[in-house]
Design a protein around this motif. Structure first.
Motif, PDB file in Angstrom:
ATOM      1  N   ASN A 148       0.820  -1.210   0.000  1.00 52.73           N
ATOM      2  CA  ASN A 148       0.000   0.000   0.000  1.00 52.73           C
ATOM      3  C   ASN A 148       0.856   1.263   0.000  1.00 52.73           C
ATOM      4  N   GLY A 149       1.948   1.213  -0.756  1.00 55.76           N
ATOM      5  CA  GLY A 149       2.835   2.358  -0.859  1.00 55.76           C
ATOM      6  C   GLY A 149       3.822   2.507   0.274  1.00 55.76           C
ATOM      7  N   LEU A 150       3.818   1.579   1.208  1.00 59.51           N
ATOM      8  CA  LEU A 150       4.712   1.633   2.368  1.00 59.51           C
ATOM      9  C   LEU A 150       5.821   0.592   2.232  1.00 59.51           C
ATOM     10  N   PRO A 151       7.019   0.880   2.762  1.00 57.92           N
ATOM     11  CA  PRO A 151       8.090  -0.115   2.732  1.00 57.92           C
ATOM     12  C   PRO A 151       7.771  -1.256   3.692  1.00 57.92           C
ATOM     13  N   VAL A 152       8.262  -2.424   3.368  1.00 56.94           N
ATOM     14  CA  VAL A 152       7.979  -3.606   4.173  1.00 56.94           C
ATOM     15  C   VAL A 152       9.226  -3.999   4.962  1.00 56.94           C
ATOM     16  N   LEU A 153       9.198  -3.744   6.260  1.00 58.31           N
ATOM     17  CA  LEU A 153      10.249  -4.260   7.132  1.00 58.31           C
ATOM     18  C   LEU A 153      10.043  -5.761   7.279  1.00 58.31           C
ATOM     19  N   ASP A 154      11.143  -6.516   7.301  1.00 61.57           N
ATOM     20  CA  ASP A 154      11.015  -7.971   7.338  1.00 61.57           C
ATOM     21  C   ASP A 154      10.591  -8.500   8.700  1.00 61.57           C
ATOM     22  N   PHE A 155      11.081  -7.866   9.769  1.00 64.27           N
ATOM     23  CA  PHE A 155      10.776  -8.366  11.115  1.00 64.27           C
ATOM     24  C   PHE A 155      10.849  -7.190  12.082  1.00 64.27           C
ATOM     25  N   THR A 179      -1.630   8.863  10.102  1.00 68.99           N
ATOM     26  CA  THR A 179      -1.961   7.889   9.062  1.00 68.99           C
ATOM     27  C   THR A 179      -1.057   7.971   7.838  1.00 68.99           C
ATOM     28  N   ASN A 180      -0.174   8.968   7.788  1.00 67.95           N
ATOM     29  CA  ASN A 180       0.672   9.136   6.610  1.00 67.95           C
ATOM     30  C   ASN A 180       2.164   8.994   6.911  1.00 67.95           C
ATOM     31  N   LYS A 181       2.622   9.661   7.937  1.00 67.03           N
ATOM     32  CA  LYS A 181       4.051   9.629   8.248  1.00 67.03           C
ATOM     33  C   LYS A 181       4.461   8.258   8.759  1.00 67.03           C
ATOM     34  N   TRP A 182       5.665   7.838   8.378  1.00 66.02           N
ATOM     35  CA  TRP A 182       6.215   6.570   8.865  1.00 66.02           C
ATOM     36  C   TRP A 182       6.829   6.734  10.251  1.00 66.02           C
ATOM     37  N   ILE A 183       7.402   7.893  10.485  1.00 61.33           N
ATOM     38  CA  ILE A 183       8.103   8.197  11.737  1.00 61.33           C
ATOM     39  C   ILE A 183       7.538   9.506  12.273  1.00 61.33           C
ATOM     40  N   MET A 184       7.414   9.605  13.599  1.00 61.75           N
ATOM     41  CA  MET A 184       6.838  10.826  14.164  1.00 61.75           C
ATOM     42  C   MET A 184       7.483  11.146  15.502  1.00 61.75           C
ATOM     43  N   LEU A 185       7.666  12.425  15.763  1.00 61.29           N
ATOM     44  CA  LEU A 185       8.057  12.896  17.086  1.00 61.29           C
ATOM     45  C   LEU A 185       6.814  12.860  17.959  1.00 61.29           C
ATOM     46  N   ASN A 186       6.871  12.127  19.053  1.00 60.89           N
ATOM     47  CA  ASN A 186       5.722  11.995  19.957  1.00 60.89           C
ATOM     48  C   ASN A 186       6.055  12.681  21.269  1.00 60.89           C
ATOM     49  N   PRO A 195      10.750  13.397  25.428  1.00 64.39           N
ATOM     50  CA  PRO A 195      10.038  13.193  24.161  1.00 64.39           C
ATOM     51  C   PRO A 195      10.628  12.024  23.372  1.00 64.39           C
ATOM     52  N   ARG A 196       9.821  11.440  22.520  1.00 59.33           N
ATOM     53  CA  ARG A 196      10.233  10.247  21.782  1.00 59.33           C
ATOM     54  C   ARG A 196      10.110  10.459  20.277  1.00 59.33           C
ATOM     55  N   VAL A 197      10.861   9.662  19.538  1.00 59.88           N
ATOM     56  CA  VAL A 197      10.658   9.508  18.102  1.00 59.88           C
ATOM     57  C   VAL A 197      10.243   8.060  17.897  1.00 59.88           C
ATOM     58  N   THR A 198       9.173   7.832  17.161  1.00 61.11           N
ATOM     59  CA  THR A 198       8.619   6.487  17.069  1.00 61.11           C
ATOM     60  C   THR A 198       8.161   6.143  15.659  1.00 61.11           C
ATOM     61  N   MET A 199       8.249   4.860  15.323  1.00 61.15           N
ATOM     62  CA  MET A 199       7.561   4.357  14.143  1.00 61.15           C
ATOM     63  C   MET A 199       6.067   4.435  14.400  1.00 61.15           C
ATOM     64  N   THR A 200       5.301   4.682  13.349  1.00 64.29           N
ATOM     65  CA  THR A 200       3.855   4.819  13.459  1.00 64.29           C
ATOM     66  C   THR A 200       3.153   3.544  13.007  1.00 64.29           C
ATOM     67  N   TYR A 201       1.840   3.513  13.232  1.00 69.43           N
ATOM     68  CA  TYR A 201       1.064   2.340  12.815  1.00 69.43           C
ATOM     69  C   TYR A 201       1.217   2.008  11.329  1.00 69.43           C
ATOM     70  N   PRO A 202       1.162   2.996  10.424  1.00 70.70           N
ATOM     71  CA  PRO A 202       1.272   2.631   9.006  1.00 70.70           C
ATOM     72  C   PRO A 202       2.534   1.832   8.692  1.00 70.70           C
ATOM     73  N   LEU A 203       3.678   2.235   9.233  1.00 66.61           N
ATOM     74  CA  LEU A 203       4.921   1.529   8.962  1.00 66.61           C
ATOM     75  C   LEU A 203       4.963   0.188   9.681  1.00 66.61           C
ATOM     76  N   LEU A 204       4.607   0.172  10.956  1.00 67.01           N
ATOM     77  CA  LEU A 204       4.649  -1.076  11.727  1.00 67.01           C
ATOM     78  C   LEU A 204       3.713  -2.117  11.132  1.00 67.01           C
ATOM     79  N   ASN A 205       2.544  -1.699  10.709  1.00 64.10           N
ATOM     80  CA  ASN A 205       1.555  -2.656  10.205  1.00 64.10           C
ATOM     81  C   ASN A 205       1.786  -3.074   8.756  1.00 64.10           C
ATOM     82  N   ALA A 206       2.790  -2.481   8.117  1.00 68.72           N
ATOM     83  CA  ALA A 206       3.170  -2.923   6.773  1.00 68.72           C
ATOM     84  C   ALA A 206       4.235  -4.016   6.823  1.00 68.72           C
ATOM     85  N   ALA A 207       4.729  -4.354   8.018  1.00 69.00           N
ATOM     86  CA  ALA A 207       5.823  -5.321   8.157  1.00 69.00           C
ATOM     87  C   ALA A 207       5.376  -6.733   7.777  1.00 69.00           C
ATOM     88  N   ARG A 208       6.361  -7.519   7.351  1.00 71.48           N
ATOM     89  CA  ARG A 208       6.092  -8.933   7.068  1.00 71.48           C
ATOM     90  C   ARG A 208       5.731  -9.685   8.343  1.00 71.48           C
TER      91      ARG A 208
END
Length: 264
Positions: A148-155, A179-186, A195-208
């Motif tokens: 869905n246009g997102l990179p696929v992390l293997d694990f 819903t769009n950014k892969w990485i976000m300052l939280n 403060p944190r920098v985190t992977m977001t749901y779109p990127l995490l849920n695109a993983a294998r």
């Protein structure tokens, strides 16, 4: 790899979402998780010559990383073909003892032959660390599989806090609605300082494959809350962010790696 599921003596079995793997002890659980990671790595390298692995901080993953470097069975992991990413990071210098990359380097990366250029620390002290890390991801995963246009992390290896957070996706925090950014300052009152920098749901849920590692009796109540929430009304990312982890669309796999103390 085929994992045998141990059935605990709990009165009510957890159902959760995805697959559930329960081991008698944390040590056995680390072995099973390492075998699953090895299988994912071998498949990725066979198909694309590279393995993209996202890791998390915390005491439980730290013990797991130590197992990876001390047990000779797991020396077969293709470290030279592996890219290491961080699921999240605190906005502190790498010299700070709270730094996830510091812990991951000291317990794991300093002991395996992954090229330094393939260990991707989040530039948390940069003016815009989230954009910088997303750009680094885009460059490294260019030409790889996309979903869905997102990179696929293997694990992806995640944990779960007692408040139901995962990565640095905290209850009621701003990153939960991205819903769009892969990485976000939280940041903000809902985020545990700093403060944190985190992977977001779109990127995490695109993983294998996504593995959620949970051990110890302190997590039992949270697991039960998560299980009840998923059974009754479905995900509630606002209050239990871990329930938003679902790589099944289109073909990812979520596996919960639990020890008996976390479920009995």
């Amino acid at each position: 790899m085929s994992l045998r599921r141990f059935t605990p003596r709990s009165e009510k079995m957890l159902t959760l979402s995805g697959n559930i793997h329960i081991a008698l002890t944390a040590d056995k659980l680390y072995d099973d998780l390492a075998c699953a990671m090895l299988g994912a790595a071998e498949q990725a390298v066979e198909e694309s010559k590279v393995f993209h692995l996202a890791l998390s901080g915390g005491l439980t993953p730290e013990r797991f990383y130590m197992r990876l470097v001390t047990d000779p069975r797991f020396r077969a992991l293709p470290w030279k073909q592996t890219h290491i990413w961080l699921a999240d990071e605190r906005c502190v210098p790498e010299s700070d003892e709270r730094s996830n990359i510091r812990m991951i380097r000291e317990t794991l990366m300093d002991h395996v032959p992954t090229p330094k250029r393939c260990v991707h620390a989040i530039p948390v002290l940069a003016q815009d660390p989230a954009t910088a890390y997303e750009d680094e991801l885009r460059q490294a995963l260019a030409g790889q599989e996309v979903s869905n246009g997102l990179p696929v992390l293997d694990f992806v290896l995640l944990g779960m806090g007692e408040d139901g957070h995962t990565a640095s996706l905290f209850p009621h925090s701003p990153a939960l609605t991205e819903t769009n950014k892969w990485i976000m300052l939280n940041d903000g009152p809902a985020v545990a300082l700093p403060p944190r920098v985190t992977m977001t749901y779109p990127l995490l849920n695109a993983a294998r494959q996504v593995a959620v590692l949970v051990t110890g009796s302190r997590k039992k109540e949270t697991l039960q809350r998560v299980d009840q929430q998923l059974q009754e009304t479905g995900p509630d990312v606002k209050n239990l962010p871990i329930t938003g982890i679902d790589p099944s669309d289109p073909n990812g796999v979520l596996t919960w790696f639990l020890d008996t103390e976390a479920v009995e």
